[in-house]
Write a protein that holds these residues in place. Structure first.
Motif, mmCIF file in Angstrom:
data_model
loop_
_atom_site.group_PDB
_atom_site.id
_atom_site.type_symbol
_atom_site.label_atom_id
_atom_site.label_comp_id
_atom_site.label_asym_id
_atom_site.label_seq_id
_atom_site.Cartn_x
_atom_site.Cartn_y
_atom_site.Cartn_z
ATOM 1 N N GLY A 137 -35.706 4.801 -5.651
ATOM 2 C CA GLY A 137 -35.941 6.365 -5.877
ATOM 3 C C GLY A 137 -35.318 6.989 -6.986
ATOM 4 O O GLY A 137 -36.065 7.721 -7.735
ATOM 5 N N ARG A 138 -34.212 7.021 -6.933
ATOM 6 C CA ARG A 138 -33.388 7.283 -8.016
ATOM 7 C C ARG A 138 -33.843 6.759 -9.539
ATOM 8 O O ARG A 138 -33.807 7.450 -10.279
ATOM 9 N N VAL A 139 -33.965 5.572 -9.453
ATOM 10 C CA VAL A 139 -34.261 4.911 -10.696
ATOM 11 C C VAL A 139 -35.639 5.340 -11.201
ATOM 12 O O VAL A 139 -35.977 5.617 -12.298
ATOM 13 N N TYR A 140 -36.611 5.548 -10.330
ATOM 14 C CA TYR A 140 -37.951 5.994 -10.486
ATOM 15 C C TYR A 140 -37.892 7.378 -11.141
ATOM 16 O O TYR A 140 -38.347 7.717 -12.037
ATOM 17 N N ARG A 141 -37.053 8.455 -10.516
ATOM 18 C CA ARG A 141 -37.046 9.568 -11.081
ATOM 19 C C ARG A 141 -36.256 9.690 -12.310
ATOM 20 O O ARG A 141 -36.828 10.413 -13.328
ATOM 21 N N LEU A 142 -35.179 8.915 -12.586
ATOM 22 C CA LEU A 142 -34.883 8.692 -13.881
ATOM 23 C C LEU A 142 -35.734 8.382 -14.990
ATOM 24 O O LEU A 142 -35.805 9.000 -16.037
ATOM 25 N N GLU A 143 -36.664 7.305 -14.455
ATOM 26 C CA GLU A 143 -37.622 7.015 -15.568
ATOM 27 C C GLU A 143 -38.656 8.123 -16.029
ATOM 28 O O GLU A 143 -38.924 8.306 -17.080
ATOM 29 N N ILE A 144 -39.002 8.553 -15.100
ATOM 30 C CA ILE A 144 -40.013 9.606 -15.404
ATOM 31 C C ILE A 144 -39.666 10.863 -15.628
ATOM 32 O O ILE A 144 -40.314 11.702 -16.364
ATOM 33 N N SER A 145 -38.243 11.184 -15.528
ATOM 34 C CA SER A 145 -37.717 12.301 -15.921
ATOM 35 C C SER A 145 -37.607 12.374 -17.438
ATOM 36 O O SER A 145 -37.580 13.474 -18.253
ATOM 37 N N LEU A 146 -37.178 11.102 -17.772
ATOM 38 C CA LEU A 146 -37.062 10.856 -19.394
ATOM 39 C C LEU A 146 -38.465 11.171 -20.040
ATOM 40 O O LEU A 146 -38.627 11.875 -21.140
ATOM 41 N N LYS A 147 -39.536 10.539 -19.191
ATOM 42 C CA LYS A 147 -40.792 10.638 -19.885
ATOM 43 C C LYS A 147 -41.107 12.161 -20.096
ATOM 44 O O LYS A 147 -41.998 12.594 -20.824
ATOM 45 N N LEU A 148 -40.707 13.115 -19.014
ATOM 46 C CA LEU A 148 -41.243 14.264 -19.083
ATOM 47 C C LEU A 148 -40.076 15.321 -19.671
ATOM 48 O O LEU A 148 -40.180 16.514 -19.798
ATOM 49 N N LYS A 149 -38.910 14.513 -20.117
ATOM 50 C CA LYS A 149 -37.691 15.459 -20.629
ATOM 51 C C LYS A 149 -37.306 16.607 -19.838
ATOM 52 O O LYS A 149 -36.625 17.651 -20.044
ATOM 53 N N GLU A 150 -37.327 15.978 -18.548
ATOM 54 C CA GLU A 150 -36.506 16.741 -17.444
ATOM 55 C C GLU A 150 -35.017 16.518 -17.268
ATOM 56 O O GLU A 150 -34.663 15.525 -16.404
ATOM 57 N N TYR A 151 -34.247 16.889 -18.461
ATOM 58 C CA TYR A 151 -32.981 16.317 -18.634
ATOM 59 C C TYR A 151 -31.967 16.681 -17.299
ATOM 60 O O TYR A 151 -30.752 15.922 -17.342
ATOM 61 N N GLU A 152 -32.149 17.682 -16.640
ATOM 62 C CA GLU A 152 -31.055 18.153 -15.594
ATOM 63 C C GLU A 152 -31.224 16.785 -14.414
ATOM 64 O O GLU A 152 -30.357 16.399 -13.971
ATOM 65 N N ALA A 153 -32.604 16.316 -14.326
ATOM 66 C CA ALA A 153 -32.715 15.402 -13.143
ATOM 67 C C ALA A 153 -32.255 13.964 -13.697
ATOM 68 O O ALA A 153 -31.531 13.186 -13.095
ATOM 69 N N VAL A 154 -32.310 13.857 -15.132
ATOM 70 C CA VAL A 154 -31.760 12.694 -15.874
ATOM 71 C C VAL A 154 -30.402 12.700 -15.689
ATOM 72 O O VAL A 154 -29.642 11.537 -15.350
ATOM 73 N N HIS A 155 -29.499 13.802 -15.957
ATOM 74 C CA HIS A 155 -28.184 13.881 -15.687
ATOM 75 C C HIS A 155 -27.634 13.617 -14.324
ATOM 76 O O HIS A 155 -26.772 12.758 -14.196
ATOM 77 N N GLU A 156 -28.542 14.144 -13.368
ATOM 78 C CA GLU A 156 -28.131 13.781 -12.183
ATOM 79 C C GLU A 156 -28.105 12.403 -11.815
ATOM 80 O O GLU A 156 -27.212 11.918 -11.109
ATOM 81 N N ASP A 157 -29.248 12.084 -11.838
ATOM 82 C CA ASP A 157 -29.581 10.625 -11.556
ATOM 83 C C ASP A 157 -28.763 9.508 -12.363
ATOM 84 O O ASP A 157 -28.242 8.235 -11.394
ATOM 85 N N MET A 158 -28.299 9.695 -13.547
ATOM 86 C CA MET A 158 -27.604 8.761 -14.256
ATOM 87 C C MET A 158 -26.149 8.594 -13.806
ATOM 88 O O MET A 158 -25.581 7.611 -13.383
ATOM 89 N N LEU A 159 -25.531 9.841 -13.347
ATOM 90 C CA LEU A 159 -24.246 9.978 -13.037
ATOM 91 C C LEU A 159 -24.194 9.302 -11.413
ATOM 92 O O LEU A 159 -23.328 8.506 -11.044
ATOM 93 N N TRP A 160 -25.219 9.610 -10.433
ATOM 94 C CA TRP A 160 -25.250 9.004 -9.507
ATOM 95 C C TRP A 160 -25.459 7.575 -9.395
ATOM 96 O O TRP A 160 -24.859 6.716 -8.569
#
Length: 358
Positions: A137-160
């Motif tokens: 689920g984290r990987v899925y959100r990371l990938e779609i967050s990049l697509k949507l430029k939701e960088y707070e979510a990218v930050h959270e999921d990359m670290l996790w």
């Protein structure tokens, strides 16, 4: 065999097929809800999707208040690439039981496949709210967050994900992020992510080099130089770091120091056309125009990745050597290849000059 007989056989075949389906339905109608669900799942696993749907239709009809029946049929429809129908099933399942996390995950998949990314993003957020420790689920959100430029979510999921999966994950995904942020020019957002990763692993060379590269792209050349020198203490022969140091020194107008590093790099990579172009531009700043012409010509012949940059520099060298015609020809070529700064040289020096060698 004539056409009439073929048509008769076709009608007969259709009739037999209809009887077979009716037979299946009649047989399945005698099964319990659990048996229908089990048959549907087994058929789905075998890729027998039509049979799976027949069983799950009966299961839904048998217990329309059971969210698992709707969810399971939706999953089969994803496997059939019938994403719109799958979403309808998932909507019903969520209406019946909004607390089941898996339904949001599968609806995320269906929305993603139909490019309804905002809805998909909402579902994967809801899923992780219910199942925050799910790696996929984290990987899925990371990938779609990049697509949507939701960088707070990218930050959270990359670290996790880095904390959870370690270097293997980092080696796969950090280059993807580098490409994305280089294209989007959102270097400040990338810096925040890289600094977070560096707090987790201060000595990781991939993180350090990515951070240095990003600092350079932000135009923070003094800071970049400090970061490079610190990293070179651990690996003084690192070619990527030496190249970044030479580039940073160039933009800080410390040309003599930059030129000496380019020489070292070229001694180790004598056929690198991009290095030749950088070295040639360094020679321009030192007003060594004949040498610059030589190296920029070598760069162009080597088919480097930035020919417009090399043509621009060679034009400047030749102009200062008094070769106005060939200089203008180089600037025209540079402009055609996409170097917009060549325009000012053409407008200033080539309006009335023929583009022939003088």
């Amino acid at each position: 065999m004539n056409t009439c007989k073929i048509m008769k056989l076709s009608v007969k075949a259709k009739f037999l097929l209809a009887l077979a389906i009716l037979g299946i339905n009649a047989s399945n109608a005698q099964l319990s809800f659990d048996q229908l669900m089990s048959n549907g799942v087994r058929a789905d696993e075998k890729g027998q999707y039509d049979e799976a749907i027949i069983n799950l239709n009966l299961a839904v009809d048998s217990k329309p208040e059971n969210d698992m029946a709707w969810l399971t049929r939706g999953i089969v429809r994803i496997h059939m690439s019938d994403f719109s129908s799958a979403v309808v099933d998932f909507n019903k399942a969520i209406y019946i039981n909004p607390a089941r996390a898996k339904t949001y995950l599968y609806r995320y998949i269906a929305y993603s496949r139909t490019e309804n990314y905002q809805f998909a993003f909402g579902d994967i957020n809801h899923y992780l709210g219910l199942a925050p420790s799910d790696t996929l689920g984290r990987v899925y959100r990371l990938e779609i967050s990049l697509k949507l430029k939701e960088y707070e979510a990218v930050h959270e999921d990359m670290l996790w994900l880095y904390k959870t999966m370690g270097d293997l994950f980092l080696r796969d995904y950090l280059p993807i992020l580098s490409i994305h942020f280089d294209a989007s020019k959102k270097y400040a957002d990338f810096q925040k992510i890289l600094l977070g990763l560096k707090q987790i692993s201060p000595s990781d060379p991939l993180i350090s080099e990515s951070l240095i590269q990003n600092t350079y792209q932000m135009g923070q050349f003094e800071l970049c130089l400090m970061q490079v020198d610190e990293s070179l203490k651990q690996n003084p022969q690192n070619q990527n770091l030496l190249k970044l140091k030479a580039d940073a020194l160039f933009y800080l107008n410390r040309i003599d120091e930059s030129e000496s590093i380019y020489q070292i790099l070229l001694s180790g990579s004598p056929n690198d056309g991009d290095l030749m172009a950088d070295y040639g531009h360094c020679l321009l700043q030192l007003e060594r125009y004949n040498d610059a012409d030589v190296w920029l010509s070598k760069s162009i012949k080597s088919k480097n990745t930035t020919p417009a940059y090399a043509y621009l520099g060679r034009g400047i060298a030749r102009y200062n050597m008094g070769k106005i015609g060939v200089a203008c020809a180089d600037w025209e070529r540079s402009l055609l290849l996409g170097e917009k700064s060549a325009t000012k040289w053409l407008e200033k020096h080539c309006q009335e000059n023929p583009t022939t060698n003088k």
